[in-house]
Scaffold this active site. Structure first.
Site, PDB file in Angstrom:
ATOM      1  N   ASP A   1     -72.418 -16.699-156.563  1.00  0.00           N
ATOM      2  CA  ASP A   1     -71.707 -15.480-156.970  1.00  0.00           C
ATOM      3  C   ASP A   1     -70.993 -14.861-155.770  1.00  0.00           C
ATOM      4  OD1 ASP A   1     -72.544 -15.641-159.617  1.00  0.00           O
ATOM      5  OD2 ASP A   1     -74.374 -14.502-159.230  1.00  0.00           O
TER       6      ASP A   1
ATOM      7  N   LYS B   1     -71.788 -16.651-168.057  1.00  0.00           N
ATOM      8  CA  LYS B   1     -71.800 -17.992-167.484  1.00  0.00           C
ATOM      9  C   LYS B   1     -70.768 -18.883-168.166  1.00  0.00           C
ATOM     10  CE  LYS B   1     -76.754 -17.759-166.523  1.00  0.00           C
ATOM     11  NZ  LYS B   1     -77.044 -16.460-167.175  1.00  0.00           N
TER      12      LYS B   1
HETATM   13  C1  PLP Z   1     -78.166 -15.987-167.404  1.00  0.00           C
HETATM   14  C2  PLP Z   1     -78.353 -14.814-168.220  1.00  0.00           C
HETATM   15  C3  PLP Z   1     -79.048 -14.894-169.444  1.00  0.00           C
HETATM   16  C4  PLP Z   1     -79.629 -16.197-169.955  1.00  0.00           C
HETATM   17  O1  PLP Z   1     -78.632 -17.120-170.229  1.00  0.00           O
HETATM   18  P1  PLP Z   1     -78.995 -18.576-170.761  1.00  0.00           P
HETATM   19  O2  PLP Z   1     -77.710 -19.327-170.724  1.00  0.00           O
HETATM   20  O3  PLP Z   1     -79.583 -18.409-172.119  1.00  0.00           O
HETATM   21  O4  PLP Z   1     -80.023 -19.147-169.817  1.00  0.00           O
HETATM   22  C5  PLP Z   1     -79.167 -13.750-170.184  1.00  0.00           C
HETATM   23  N1  PLP Z   1     -78.641 -12.583-169.784  1.00  0.00           N
HETATM   24  C6  PLP Z   1     -77.959 -12.472-168.627  1.00  0.00           C
HETATM   25  C7  PLP Z   1     -77.375 -11.165-168.247  1.00  0.00           C
HETATM   26  C8  PLP Z   1     -77.806 -13.593-167.800  1.00  0.00           C
HETATM   27  O5  PLP Z   1     -77.149 -13.471-166.646  1.00  0.00           O
END
Ligand code: PLP
Length: 412
Positions: A315, A359
């Site tokens: 990040d 993501k």
């Molecule tokens: C990474 C993340 C999750 C979980 O994401 P997955 O792809 O399900 O592992 C949930 N909330 C936030 C804010 C995240 O950064």
């Protein structure tokens, strides 16, 4: 358990030495009793946190590190390293991949214009303090601002260790109430700070309260404690966790050297308690941004019954430029893993989009061209193939297939 690799194996196969399991040893703490050393509270109490300790323990401290450690003591992200993890540092190697992750450096004070204190926009997605609701069906539940040791590239350095005065105070009742009031939330991810620094009792209280919410199906804990402080993974903790299944644990390992016999045993205890394990690595310059290291890491994780889950592009956290590798390098590594090693060993490479986009999966290009009637693809060896698009099936035909589940499904 497999036996540890020998030096001869290392000579024949360069990755064998990266993949061998070794104990972190006692190093500077050789006079400490087994009882104390294996006590996680002793480890926490004796963490390396001051420049004076660092200078005594590591005479090879560089001017950049000395300046960084002094600044970490004044503000920014605190320094803390458990004695156990400190022993993994190679003091003779200025670029030791373990050292770069936990010893502060002067470069942390250099901030590029595109770097941020909250790089993935968590605060703007926070309906109540300590809860991040970014995705429709799941929330991030921050339970503490403390970790066993502090990663220098921490994406939550604004709040962890409280060095920068963020004054993080999770309000468990408000966090739990929000989840209870939102039936769309089926997945709760406990993070922080590190949830496994809570006492067994406090953690059990939280898990029990979350399990009591009917729409919460899936629980996860994100923790680097198995890596920084494997002594914390006690039989009592594992016996408590197994009562809250399905409960997954995501760990954070970046370099194969972090997978010691101590960590392998701690992960074995979690696995034996039925906890599925995933790993989240961060691509870090001079730590793991080469194919040989990453391949050894993901294969060694499988030996510990851990599925490599995500590989994160680092990040844009303020002061992390010296640790960030390029997306080009990340893609090159992914290209070198897929097809070349066990599919289970291949993580998904992601960029957490700056500002709060979430993501985003980043993949090497396997689709060379796509038209209405075909896709042109390449495999892991670079060979090119053509795959014709399926012709749309008329509704009438589709119904006929449905009436007999064995017709047309290709299986009996
Ligand atoms: C990474 C993340 C999750 C979980 O994401 P997955 O792809 O399900 O592992 C949930 N909330 C936030 C804010 C995240 O950064």
């Amino acid at each position: 358990m497999q036996s540890d690799s020998t030096a001869t194996e290392g000579a024949q196969n360069p990755s064998a030495s990266l993949k061998s399991f070794r104990s972190a040893g006692r190093g500077y703490w050789h006079n400490v009793s087994d009882f104390d050393w294996n006590d996680w509270k002793w480890q926490l109490k004796h963490r390396v946190t001051t420049i004076a300790q660092l200078e005594r323990l590591m005479p090879t401290l560089t001017p950049e590190e000395r300046a960084g450690a002094i600044l970490a003591g004044e503000s920014k992200l605190a320094m803390a390293i458990t004695p156990y993890f400190f022993n993994l540092i190679d003091p003779s190697d200025e670029n030791c991949p373990v050292r770069r992750q936990v010893i502060p450096r002067l470069e942390e004070t250099t901030t590029a214009p595109w770097e941020m204190l909250d790089p993935v926009g968590e605060d703007s997605h926070s309906p109540v303090p300590g809860l991040v609701h970014r995705y429709p069906d799941r929330v991030l539940f921050l339970v503490t601002d403390r970790c066993a040791a502090y990663c220098r590239y921490c994406t939550r350095s604004r709040l962890v260790s409280n060095a920068s005065g963020y004054d993080f105070h999770p309000e468990f009742e408000r966090q739990i109430a929000y989840i209870a009031e939102n039936p769309g939330i089926r997945d709760v991810l406990l993070s922080g700070g590190d949830p496994l620094l809570l006492s067994d009792d406090k953690l059990e209280f939280l898990l029990r309260r979350l399990r009591a919410i009917p729409h919460v199906e899936f629980l996860r804990i994100g923790s680097r404690v198995p890596v920084f402080l494997p002594q914390r993974i006690t039989p009592e903790l594992c016996a408590m966790l197994r009562r809250f299944h399905p409960l997954f644990v995501s760990i954070h390992v970046n370099h194969p050297r972090e997978l010691t016999t101590e960590v392998r045993d701690a992960l074995g205890r979690l696995s034996d308690a039925g906890v599925p394990l995933g790993n989240q690595s961060v691509l870090l310059r001079h730590v793991n941004d080469d194919l040989e290291t990453m391949k050894a890491l993901v294969q060694k994780l499988l030996m510990c019954r851990v599925k490599p889950y995500y590989l994160y592009q680092c990040d844009l956290i303020a002061g992390s430029a010296h640790l960030r590798s390029t997306v080009t390098k990340g893609l090159e590594i992914m290209d070198g893993l897929r097809g070349h090693t066990t599919g289970y060993a291949v993580p998904q490479y992601v960029i957490d989009a700056p500002g709060g986009g979430g993501k985003v999966p980043i993949n090497p290009g396997y689709i060379l061209r796509k038209t209405a009637d075909k896709v042109i693809i390449r495999n892991f060896e670079g060979q090119v193939f053509e795959y014709p698009e399926a012709t749309p099936v008329a509704p009438q035909t589709a119904r006929r297939v449905e009436s007999d589940p064995c017709v047309g499904c290709g299986k009996d």
